[in-house]
Design a protein around this motif. Structure first.
Motif, PDB file in Angstrom:
ATOM      1  N   LYS A  69       0.810  -1.211   0.000  1.00  0.00           N
ATOM      2  CA  LYS A  69       0.000   0.000   0.000  1.00  0.00           C
ATOM      3  C   LYS A  69       0.851   1.273   0.000  1.00  0.00           C
ATOM      4  O   LYS A  69       0.796   2.112   0.907  1.00  0.00           O
ATOM      5  CB  LYS A  69      -0.961   0.002   1.185  1.00  0.00           C
ATOM      6  CG  LYS A  69      -1.991  -1.127   1.128  1.00  0.00           C
ATOM      7  CD  LYS A  69      -2.938  -1.113   2.280  1.00  0.00           C
ATOM      8  CE  LYS A  69      -4.037  -2.138   2.185  1.00  0.00           C
ATOM      9  NZ  LYS A  69      -3.859  -3.289   1.367  1.00  0.00           N
ATOM     10  N   ASP A  87      -1.065  -1.012  -4.579  1.00  0.00           N
ATOM     11  CA  ASP A  87      -1.496  -1.891  -3.500  1.00  0.00           C
ATOM     12  C   ASP A  87      -0.369  -2.826  -3.076  1.00  0.00           C
ATOM     13  O   ASP A  87      -0.235  -3.151  -1.894  1.00  0.00           O
ATOM     14  CB  ASP A  87      -2.712  -2.709  -3.955  1.00  0.00           C
ATOM     15  CG  ASP A  87      -3.354  -3.443  -2.800  1.00  0.00           C
ATOM     16  OD1 ASP A  87      -3.943  -2.771  -1.935  1.00  0.00           O
ATOM     17  OD2 ASP A  87      -3.244  -4.687  -2.755  1.00  0.00           O
ATOM     18  N   LYS A 114       0.912  -4.503  -8.482  1.00  0.00           N
ATOM     19  CA  LYS A 114      -0.439  -5.049  -8.585  1.00  0.00           C
ATOM     20  C   LYS A 114      -1.440  -4.009  -8.081  1.00  0.00           C
ATOM     21  O   LYS A 114      -1.218  -3.368  -7.057  1.00  0.00           O
ATOM     22  CB  LYS A 114      -0.562  -6.341  -7.775  1.00  0.00           C
ATOM     23  CG  LYS A 114      -1.905  -7.045  -7.925  1.00  0.00           C
ATOM     24  CD  LYS A 114      -1.912  -8.355  -7.147  1.00  0.00           C
ATOM     25  CE  LYS A 114      -3.233  -9.090  -7.320  1.00  0.00           C
ATOM     26  NZ  LYS A 114      -3.251 -10.365  -6.567  1.00  0.00           N
ATOM     27  N   ASP A 115      -2.540  -3.859  -8.836  1.00  0.00           N
ATOM     28  CA  ASP A 115      -3.655  -2.984  -8.438  1.00  0.00           C
ATOM     29  C   ASP A 115      -3.158  -1.577  -8.125  1.00  0.00           C
ATOM     30  O   ASP A 115      -3.265  -1.077  -6.997  1.00  0.00           O
ATOM     31  CB  ASP A 115      -4.400  -3.564  -7.228  1.00  0.00           C
ATOM     32  CG  ASP A 115      -5.014  -4.910  -7.523  1.00  0.00           C
ATOM     33  OD1 ASP A 115      -5.291  -5.177  -8.705  1.00  0.00           O
ATOM     34  OD2 ASP A 115      -5.199  -5.698  -6.585  1.00  0.00           O
ATOM     35  N   GLU A 160       0.395  -5.379 -13.159  1.00  0.00           N
ATOM     36  CA  GLU A 160      -0.885  -6.078 -13.180  1.00  0.00           C
ATOM     37  C   GLU A 160      -2.005  -5.147 -12.716  1.00  0.00           C
ATOM     38  O   GLU A 160      -1.975  -4.612 -11.610  1.00  0.00           O
ATOM     39  CB  GLU A 160      -0.818  -7.306 -12.258  1.00  0.00           C
ATOM     40  CG  GLU A 160      -2.091  -8.142 -12.239  1.00  0.00           C
ATOM     41  CD  GLU A 160      -1.967  -9.365 -11.333  1.00  0.00           C
ATOM     42  OE1 GLU A 160      -3.007  -9.950 -11.003  1.00  0.00           O
ATOM     43  OE2 GLU A 160      -0.825  -9.704 -10.965  1.00  0.00           O
ATOM     44  N   ASN A 161      -2.975  -4.934 -13.606  1.00  0.00           N
ATOM     45  CA  ASN A 161      -4.187  -4.160 -13.300  1.00  0.00           C
ATOM     46  C   ASN A 161      -3.852  -2.736 -12.843  1.00  0.00           C
ATOM     47  O   ASN A 161      -4.187  -2.315 -11.743  1.00  0.00           O
ATOM     48  CB  ASN A 161      -5.028  -4.864 -12.230  1.00  0.00           C
ATOM     49  CG  ASN A 161      -6.426  -4.266 -12.131  1.00  0.00           C
ATOM     50  OD1 ASN A 161      -6.958  -3.743 -13.109  1.00  0.00           O
ATOM     51  ND2 ASN A 161      -7.019  -4.324 -10.947  1.00  0.00           N
ATOM     52  N   ARG A 163      -4.334   1.384 -13.485  1.00  0.00           N
ATOM     53  CA  ARG A 163      -5.243   2.389 -14.071  1.00  0.00           C
ATOM     54  C   ARG A 163      -4.491   3.707 -14.145  1.00  0.00           C
ATOM     55  O   ARG A 163      -4.081   4.260 -13.119  1.00  0.00           O
ATOM     56  CB  ARG A 163      -6.507   2.546 -13.222  1.00  0.00           C
ATOM     57  CG  ARG A 163      -7.481   3.605 -13.745  1.00  0.00           C
ATOM     58  CD  ARG A 163      -8.722   3.667 -12.865  1.00  0.00           C
ATOM     59  NE  ARG A 163      -9.626   4.747 -13.240  1.00  0.00           N
ATOM     60  CZ  ARG A 163     -10.557   4.683 -14.185  1.00  0.00           C
ATOM     61  NH1 ARG A 163     -10.704   3.565 -14.873  1.00  0.00           N
ATOM     62  NH2 ARG A 163     -11.338   5.715 -14.447  1.00  0.00           N
ATOM     63  N   ASP A 178      -7.192   1.871 -18.738  1.00  0.00           N
ATOM     64  CA  ASP A 178      -7.702   1.059 -17.634  1.00  0.00           C
ATOM     65  C   ASP A 178      -7.373  -0.411 -17.863  1.00  0.00           C
ATOM     66  O   ASP A 178      -7.142  -0.849 -18.991  1.00  0.00           O
ATOM     67  CB  ASP A 178      -9.214   1.254 -17.513  1.00  0.00           C
ATOM     68  CG  ASP A 178      -9.731   0.870 -16.134  1.00  0.00           C
ATOM     69  OD1 ASP A 178      -8.908   0.561 -15.256  1.00  0.00           O
ATOM     70  OD2 ASP A 178     -10.958   0.895 -15.939  1.00  0.00           O
ATOM     71  N   SER A 179      -7.360  -1.156 -16.760  1.00  0.00           N
ATOM     72  CA  SER A 179      -7.096  -2.609 -16.810  1.00  0.00           C
ATOM     73  C   SER A 179      -5.828  -2.895 -17.603  1.00  0.00           C
ATOM     74  O   SER A 179      -5.810  -3.767 -18.487  1.00  0.00           O
ATOM     75  CB  SER A 179      -8.291  -3.343 -17.426  1.00  0.00           C
ATOM     76  OG  SER A 179      -9.484  -3.070 -16.715  1.00  0.00           O
ATOM     77  N   TYR A 181      -2.406  -4.473 -18.269  1.00  0.00           N
ATOM     78  CA  TYR A 181      -1.553  -5.619 -17.905  1.00  0.00           C
ATOM     79  C   TYR A 181      -0.356  -5.592 -18.851  1.00  0.00           C
ATOM     80  O   TYR A 181      -0.522  -5.602 -20.073  1.00  0.00           O
ATOM     81  CB  TYR A 181      -2.311  -6.937 -18.034  1.00  0.00           C
ATOM     82  CG  TYR A 181      -3.380  -7.126 -16.979  1.00  0.00           C
ATOM     83  CD1 TYR A 181      -3.139  -7.910 -15.853  1.00  0.00           C
ATOM     84  CD2 TYR A 181      -4.634  -6.523 -17.115  1.00  0.00           C
ATOM     85  CE1 TYR A 181      -4.129  -8.089 -14.876  1.00  0.00           C
ATOM     86  CE2 TYR A 181      -5.620  -6.685 -16.159  1.00  0.00           C
ATOM     87  CZ  TYR A 181      -5.356  -7.470 -15.047  1.00  0.00           C
ATOM     88  OH  TYR A 181      -6.324  -7.637 -14.084  1.00  0.00           O
TER      89      TYR A 181
END
Length: 895
Positions: A69, A87, A114-115, A160-161, A163, A178-179, A181
């Protein structure tokens, strides 16, 4: 010997396991300090992360560092904005890197995220929120000698993922990836390498509130030749897809201090027309492998130049197709004679000089041909648009030639023949005289139905004319269910509404022979059949979609003058409806609305507003000669204001001023919020007391009045209501010679608190009472009246009546006693005067006269006292008989 070896092997293994388990705790502080040092030495921003952890098992034999985070928050001038949020970030390195000294950098071999979210902003001054590098550190010379906490020796990485959002406030340009990868493999330890990458994402693009792309699927598999020393990135083997459209790139991008030096070409690898269909998302275009196509479709583009602070690369993108066609195997019709000739060009490197030429767009379905052409120039400062449309489309053929997913097939003929030429600045300033619009559009035989519609809508004819100042709806005729509508009117700001999100202004006339409101209401969810565990059929209601609050559109500023012969709403049948609606600022003003209903006429003026969270309304109503029974039983609001009216028959004239809140979903009045007043006049009115428990209870308590015979003609009443209570201003009514005053209060919750005062003449108290009164010499019974007060509480369904009988008895007795006392007293005084006069006129001696006078005076005094007592006794007896006659039933009737 073997036992010793196994023993020592077990001990060594145990030591290694303990070392692997304990190492994260031993080195965690060192890793965390290195992460903090790396960040703090690089950025001028607020950086935070939840935790840093180390694992020797996750990628054994490599060590893994995880940062949880991570967030980077901007300082001024973007204070509080999140620039980066991850994240999770994973870093991988050799275990031996953990044992390096304080000044030695750790070599990273891979990383992944990731995220994550990256939010890039550029304000009106051209300052970007991504410029967070420490300026002092950048300006220090000889900085290379300082050791770095981490050194990049990356072999692979992955995102990964992610935005990514980009917004330029000055140009109003918004880009969203967006999204995302993406992964890559290559030896970054070398100065030159080949990086093998794989990328998928969804792209959306808006400029100045106009959307150009939304969730366009992107895919790129590419090998990039990277020259790290010169920062040059060259496309080698690659294949890209925009939705299903294939593209190949050639050329390079070089990173320079002044910007990016771009030299790229791109094109479609084949010329099949399937390339064009590939631009459409697969969800809408279907399986292209079975589509039969003829003709070609190509995209050929060149981009060359510096993308810097004040310049963009020059480019030339050509999109072309000539005499192409396609046909889906399971559809009956084809699209033929397709011609596309489009160019997007910038020849100067100045963004405003970009222009778009749609030289020709043409196609044919059956015998219907459609043509279009357009140019757009000066796109940044003040876009200039010049377009022509001409053709016919049979809407029923669209779904027969292309796999459009429609719940209900379309039908109708659309014809267009128009040209338009305008600049966006004139649109923004509503300078319609600078626009050149000519032509017409028409739609006929159009039918549409859907889940949200109660009945199918059939438009028999709709015609629109375009001219420089406005758009005219010259004809619109439609039917749905049993309703018919005809509309004509004008739109004054159509282009401002379409291109600049401005208010849509208009003026319309609407006529209808019959409008059934139910034809326009969303249908209820149908019931479905389900089986119980025992196999029995069971009816279940299909869950209805959650209703949303009704909102009058904020973009509307229009006036509608409406007339309808019949409007049917629920159980109401309105005739000769007419009036005007002014829609503006999320409100509707109703002006001079009138209708024939309930045997009379209702007119009203007012407004309804949905601007606030709770909708409000204010209405002034005029009721002329309406039937009381119908109006006060069929209109819930009137029923709540005056529920007692259901016992009346006749006509009513009334003015009602009412305001309050509305239910945001049903748009019905919230009764407890109503405030206002009602002034009413009754005509040809009679009472049906059997319809009211309240009047029946009152009639049972008072025998001297027959409520069904009360005359209410021309009675005027005034009511005011607030906070759920209705206050009745006292009013008088007459029943023969009895005066009745009514006042009090009732609530919308059906509670009541009425006061009824009766002034009852004695002659209505029965024959026995009249005989008693007549026996008291010349007493005029018509002058004797009894005030009786009744208090009615409880509710309309359970009324409670109380009267002040004891007070009425006392008042009547005192009245009779006083009246009789005064009478006999006067008789005694008259007698005394007569006697004295006789004595004074005789020839007796003086002393005899004196003696006689004295005796006579004593006699008269005694007589007067006896007379007064007799009067009081008779009065009391008369009062008792009177009260018995007033409040008890006739004895003969009881016998």
């Amino acid at each position: 010997m073997i036992k010793k070896i196994l023993k020592w092997a077990g001990i060594i293994l145990l030591i290694l396991i303990i070392a692997l388990v304990s190492a994260p705790f031993l080195f965690k502080g060192k890793i965390k300090s290195l992460v903090l040092k790396t960040i703090n030495e690089q950025v001028d921003a607020t950086v935070a992360f939840e935790d840093v952890s180390l694992s020797l098992f996750k990628n054994f034999p490599m060590a893994s560092v995880s940062v949880e985070k991570l967030s980077i928050i901007n300082k001024a001038p973007f204070e509080g904005d999140t620039l980066v949020y991850m994240d999770n970030i994973d870093l991988t390195m050799s275990v031996k890197e953990l044992f390096k000294g304080e000044g030695e950098p750790m070599n990273l071999e891979s990383f992944s995220t990731k995220d994550g979210v990256v939010n890039i902003l550029i304000n009106k001054d051209g300052i970007g929120n991504f410029d967070i590098a420490l300026k002092d550190e950048e300006d220090k010379p000889g900085d290379d000698s300082e050791s770095k906490p981490f050194a990049l020796n990356i072999q692979d990485y992955a995102v990964e993922n992610l935005r990514l959002k980009y917004f330029d406030e000055s140009s109003k340009m918004k880009l969203v990836i967006d999204s995302l990868y993406h992964d890559g493999k290559g030896n970054f330890a070398a100065s030159k390498l080949d990086l093998d990458t794989h990328t998928t994402a969804k792209l959306s693009f808006d400029m100045d509130k106009t959307n150009y792309m939304r969730d366009v699927a992107l895919k790129l598999d590419a090998v990039l030749g990277i020259d790290l020393e010169n920062s040059i990135y060259t496309f080698k083997e690659n294949k890209a897809f925009i939705n299903q459209l294939p593209l190949e790139f050639d050329g390079s991008v070089a990173l320079k201090e002044e910007g990016q030096q771009i030299d790229l070409t791109f094109k479609t690898p084949t010329s099949s027309f399937k390339n064009f269909l590939g631009l459409v998302p697969e969800a809408y275009s279907g399986n292209l492998s079975t589509v039969k196509t003829e003709g070609d479709f190509t995209i050929d583009g060149k981009v060359k130049g510096l993308n810097g602070e004040n310049s963009i690369p020059t480019f030339n993108v050509a999109i072309a197709s000539n005499n192409a066609s396609f046909k889906y195997p399971d559809l009956p019709k084809s699209v033929d004679n397709i011609v596309i000739d489009t160019k997007i060009i910038n020849e100067t490197g100045v963004l405003n000089d970009t222009y778009v030429n749609l030289d020709k767009l043409s196609f044919r379905i059956d015998q219907d041909v459609f043509n279009a052409k357009a140019t757009i120039r000066n796109i940044v400062d003040n876009a200039l648009v010049d377009a022509d449309l001409n053709g016919t489309i049979n809407l029923a053929n669209v779904s027969k030639a292309y796999p459009v997913q429609l719940d209900t097939p379309l039908s109708g003929i659309l014809k267009a023949n128009l040209s338009t030429k305008f600049d966006m600045l004139s649109v923004e300033k509503s300078e319609y005289e600078k626009m050149q619009n000519n032509g017409s559009m028409s739609l006929s035989g159009f039918t549409y139905s859907g889940d949200g519609m109660a009945k199918p809508v059939s438009i028999s004819q709709a015609s629109i004319q375009f001219n420089p100042s406005r758009i005219t709806l010259s004809e619109f005729k439609a039917k749905t269910g049993g309703s018919d509508i005809a509309i004509t009117g004008t739109l004054d700001n159509f282009y401002g509404f379409i291109f600049k999100d401005q208010t849509l202004k208009g003026n319309f006339d609407m006529n209808a022979n019959q409008l059934l409101v139910a034809d326009f209401m969303a249908p209820e969810a149908p019931e479905t059949k389900a089986k119980t565990e025992q196999g029995e059929a069971k009816t279940e209601a299909k869950p209805a979609a959650a209703s949303e609050a009704v909102k009058i559109p904020a973009f509307l500023d229009c006036t509608i003058t409406a007339r309808a012969n019949t409007v049917v709403y629920d159980n109401l049948n309105l005739k000769n409806v007419s009036g005007k609606m002014v829609i503006k600022d999320e409100a509707v003003a109703l002006q001079n609305v009138s209708t024939d209903i309930f045997g009379g006429k209702i007119g009203f003026n007012g407004n309804v507003s949905t601007k606030a969270a709770t909708p409000t309304f204010k209405m002034d109503l005029t009721l002329s000669a309406v039937d009381i029974v119908q109006s006060f039983t069929q209109l819930d609001m009137l029923k709540s204001i005056a529920p007692i009216a259901n016992v009346l028959t006749g006509k009513l004239n009334s003015t009602i001023n009412v305001s309050g809140n509305l239910d945001s979903k049903e748009m019905t009045p919230d009764l407890n919020s109503l405030t206002g007043d009602l002034l009413g006049q009754l005509m040809n009115t009679s009472i049906k007391e059997e319809n009211s428990k309240l009047l029946t209870a009152l009639d049972n308590n008072l025998k001297f009045i027959d409520l069904s015979k009360v005359n209410l003609d021309n009675l005027k009443t005034y009511l005011s209501f607030e906070n759920g209570k209705v206050n009745i201003k006292p009013f008088n009514i007459k029943y023969q010679d009895i005066t009745v005053q009514v006042g009090g209060q009732h609530g919308f919750d059906q509670s009541i608190n009425y006061n009824v005062a009766f002034d009852v003449p004695a002659k209505y108290l029965g024959s026995d009472v009249n005989k008693l009164l007549s026996s008291l010499n010349s007493t005029d019974a018509s002058k004797i009246s009894v005030p009786v007060n009744a208090n009615i509480t409880g509710s309309f369904d359970n009324p409670k009546v109380s009267t002040d009988v004891s007070k009425a008895v006392t008042d009547l007795t005192q009245q009779l006693v006083k009246q009789q006392t005064d009478k006999y007293k006067k008789e005694g005084e008259d007698k005394l005067k007569e006697t004295i006069g006789g004595l004074l006129g005789g020839n007796k001696k003086e002393e005899d006269k004196t003696s006689t006078t004295t005796d006579q005076t004593k006699t008269n005094t005694t007589t007067n006292n006896q007379t007064q007592q007799t009067a009081e006794d008779k009065a009391k007896e008369a009062g008792k008989d009177l009260i018995n006659g007033l409040f008890k039933k006739d004895k003969k009737k009881e016998e």
